[in-house]
Design a protein around this motif. Structure first.
Motif, PDB file in Angstrom:
ATOM      1  N   PRO A  66       0.844  -1.198   0.000  1.00 41.65           N
ATOM      2  CA  PRO A  66       0.000   0.000   0.000  1.00 41.65           C
ATOM      3  C   PRO A  66       0.879   1.248   0.000  1.00 41.65           C
ATOM      4  CG  PRO A  66       0.201  -0.823   2.209  1.00 41.65           C
ATOM      5  CD  PRO A  66       0.991  -1.769   1.313  1.00 41.65           C
ATOM      6  N   ARG A  67       0.309   2.349  -0.374  1.00 38.11           N
ATOM      7  CA  ARG A  67       1.024   3.624  -0.277  1.00 38.11           C
ATOM      8  C   ARG A  67       1.019   4.052   1.182  1.00 38.11           C
ATOM      9  NH1 ARG A  67       4.273   4.310  -4.420  1.00 38.11           N
ATOM     10  NH2 ARG A  67       3.209   3.793  -6.319  1.00 38.11           N
ATOM     11  N   ASP A  68       2.056   4.713   1.613  1.00 37.87           N
ATOM     12  CA  ASP A  68       2.145   5.206   2.981  1.00 37.87           C
ATOM     13  C   ASP A  68       1.409   6.543   3.043  1.00 37.87           C
ATOM     14  OD1 ASP A  68       2.795   6.160   5.473  1.00 37.87           O
ATOM     15  OD2 ASP A  68       4.876   5.521   5.372  1.00 37.87           O
ATOM     16  N   LEU A  69       0.265   6.562   3.710  1.00 34.41           N
ATOM     17  CA  LEU A  69      -0.557   7.763   3.754  1.00 34.41           C
ATOM     18  C   LEU A  69       0.121   8.926   4.461  1.00 34.41           C
ATOM     19  CD1 LEU A  69      -4.010   6.107   4.508  1.00 34.41           C
ATOM     20  CD2 LEU A  69      -3.068   6.809   2.301  1.00 34.41           C
ATOM     21  N   GLY A  70       1.024   8.651   5.384  1.00 37.63           N
ATOM     22  CA  GLY A  70       1.728   9.712   6.088  1.00 37.63           C
ATOM     23  C   GLY A  70       2.834  10.365   5.270  1.00 37.63           C
ATOM     24  N   HIS A  71       3.225   9.720   4.196  1.00 37.12           N
ATOM     25  CA  HIS A  71       4.308  10.219   3.352  1.00 37.12           C
ATOM     26  C   HIS A  71       3.922  10.023   1.890  1.00 37.12           C
ATOM     27  CE1 HIS A  71       6.909  10.521   6.862  1.00 37.12           C
ATOM     28  NE2 HIS A  71       6.391   9.369   7.227  1.00 37.12           N
ATOM     29  N   PRO A  72       3.196  10.973   1.308  1.00 32.20           N
ATOM     30  CA  PRO A  72       2.752  10.830  -0.082  1.00 32.20           C
ATOM     31  C   PRO A  72       3.901  10.494  -1.026  1.00 32.20           C
ATOM     32  CG  PRO A  72       1.785  12.760   0.911  1.00 32.20           C
ATOM     33  CD  PRO A  72       2.814  12.238   1.889  1.00 32.20           C
ATOM     34  N   GLY A  73       3.675   9.540  -1.901  1.00 26.89           N
ATOM     35  CA  GLY A  73       4.688   9.120  -2.862  1.00 26.89           C
ATOM     36  C   GLY A  73       5.608   8.044  -2.348  1.00 26.89           C
ATOM     37  N   ALA A  74       5.536   7.728  -1.057  1.00 24.52           N
ATOM     38  CA  ALA A  74       6.379   6.686  -0.481  1.00 24.52           C
ATOM     39  C   ALA A  74       5.653   5.351  -0.527  1.00 24.52           C
ATOM     40  CB  ALA A  74       6.739   7.033   0.959  1.00 24.52           C
ATOM     41  N   THR A  75       6.425   4.277  -0.536  1.00 25.67           N
ATOM     42  CA  THR A  75       5.876   2.932  -0.536  1.00 25.67           C
ATOM     43  C   THR A  75       6.346   2.224   0.722  1.00 25.67           C
ATOM     44  OG1 THR A  75       5.920   2.852  -2.943  1.00 25.67           O
ATOM     45  CG2 THR A  75       5.836   0.747  -1.793  1.00 25.67           C
ATOM     46  N   LEU A  76       5.425   1.567   1.414  1.00 24.90           N
ATOM     47  CA  LEU A  76       5.749   0.839   2.624  1.00 24.90           C
ATOM     48  C   LEU A  76       5.248  -0.589   2.473  1.00 24.90           C
ATOM     49  CD1 LEU A  76       6.966   1.086   5.453  1.00 24.90           C
ATOM     50  CD2 LEU A  76       4.701   1.710   6.285  1.00 24.90           C
ATOM     51  N   LEU A  77       6.168  -1.562   2.494  1.00 22.82           N
ATOM     52  CA  LEU A  77       5.797  -2.960   2.353  1.00 22.82           C
ATOM     53  C   LEU A  77       5.428  -3.553   3.701  1.00 22.82           C
ATOM     54  CD1 LEU A  77       7.815  -2.451  -0.151  1.00 22.82           C
ATOM     55  CD2 LEU A  77       7.646  -4.913  -0.303  1.00 22.82           C
ATOM     56  N   HIS A  78       4.373  -4.382   3.701  1.00 20.39           N
ATOM     57  CA  HIS A  78       3.876  -5.021   4.910  1.00 20.39           C
ATOM     58  C   HIS A  78       3.735  -6.519   4.697  1.00 20.39           C
ATOM     59  CE1 HIS A  78       2.589  -1.234   6.802  1.00 20.39           C
ATOM     60  NE2 HIS A  78       2.293  -0.857   5.583  1.00 20.39           N
ATOM     61  N   VAL A  79       3.774  -7.260   5.782  1.00 19.92           N
ATOM     62  CA  VAL A  79       3.423  -8.670   5.756  1.00 19.92           C
ATOM     63  C   VAL A  79       1.904  -8.737   5.620  1.00 19.92           C
ATOM     64  CG1 VAL A  79       3.354 -10.778   7.158  1.00 19.92           C
ATOM     65  CG2 VAL A  79       5.399  -9.369   7.137  1.00 19.92           C
ATOM     66  N   VAL A  80       1.404  -9.718   4.899  1.00 21.31           N
ATOM     67  CA  VAL A  80      -0.036  -9.875   4.730  1.00 21.31           C
ATOM     68  C   VAL A  80      -0.696  -9.904   6.103  1.00 21.31           C
ATOM     69  CG1 VAL A  80      -1.832 -11.430   3.923  1.00 21.31           C
ATOM     70  CG2 VAL A  80       0.205 -11.067   2.530  1.00 21.31           C
ATOM     71  N   GLY A  81      -1.734  -9.096   6.266  1.00 17.71           N
ATOM     72  CA  GLY A  81      -2.452  -9.022   7.523  1.00 17.71           C
ATOM     73  C   GLY A  81      -2.065  -7.837   8.384  1.00 17.71           C
ATOM     74  N   CYS A  82      -0.958  -7.184   8.094  1.00 20.99           N
ATOM     75  CA  CYS A  82      -0.523  -6.034   8.896  1.00 20.99           C
ATOM     76  C   CYS A  82      -1.428  -4.830   8.635  1.00 20.99           C
ATOM     77  CB  CYS A  82       0.925  -5.678   8.600  1.00 20.99           C
ATOM     78  SG  CYS A  82       1.527  -4.209   9.492  1.00 20.99           S
ATOM     79  N   THR A  83      -1.693  -4.559   7.388  1.00 18.43           N
ATOM     80  CA  THR A  83      -2.507  -3.407   7.013  1.00 18.43           C
ATOM     81  C   THR A  83      -3.280  -3.749   5.745  1.00 18.43           C
ATOM     82  OG1 THR A  83      -2.417  -1.017   6.648  1.00 18.43           O
ATOM     83  CG2 THR A  83      -0.700  -2.305   5.622  1.00 18.43           C
TER      84      THR A  83
END
Length: 57
Positions: free
Chosen positions: A4-21
């Protein structure tokens, strides 16, 4: 891994483990590693996504 895109930092990408977000996109390990090599990309420290990538077989 989720991308998902990191809503706190427009244009940034934050990878998560499935189920985190919630996310509308699931990545393979190879896609997640490629995404992490992009500018402004990071692995979530809350779900320890980076460790998951290292230990995934």
């Amino acid at each position: 891994m989720k991308l998902p895109r990191d809503l706190g930092h427009p244009g940034a990408t934050l990878l998560h483990v499935v189920g985190c977000t919630p996310s509308d996109r699931t990545l393979t390990r190879e896609e997640a590693l490629a995404a992490l090599r992009q500018p402004r990309a990071a692995a979530c420290i809350e779900c320890d996504a980076a460790r998951s990538l290292i230990h995934e077989t």
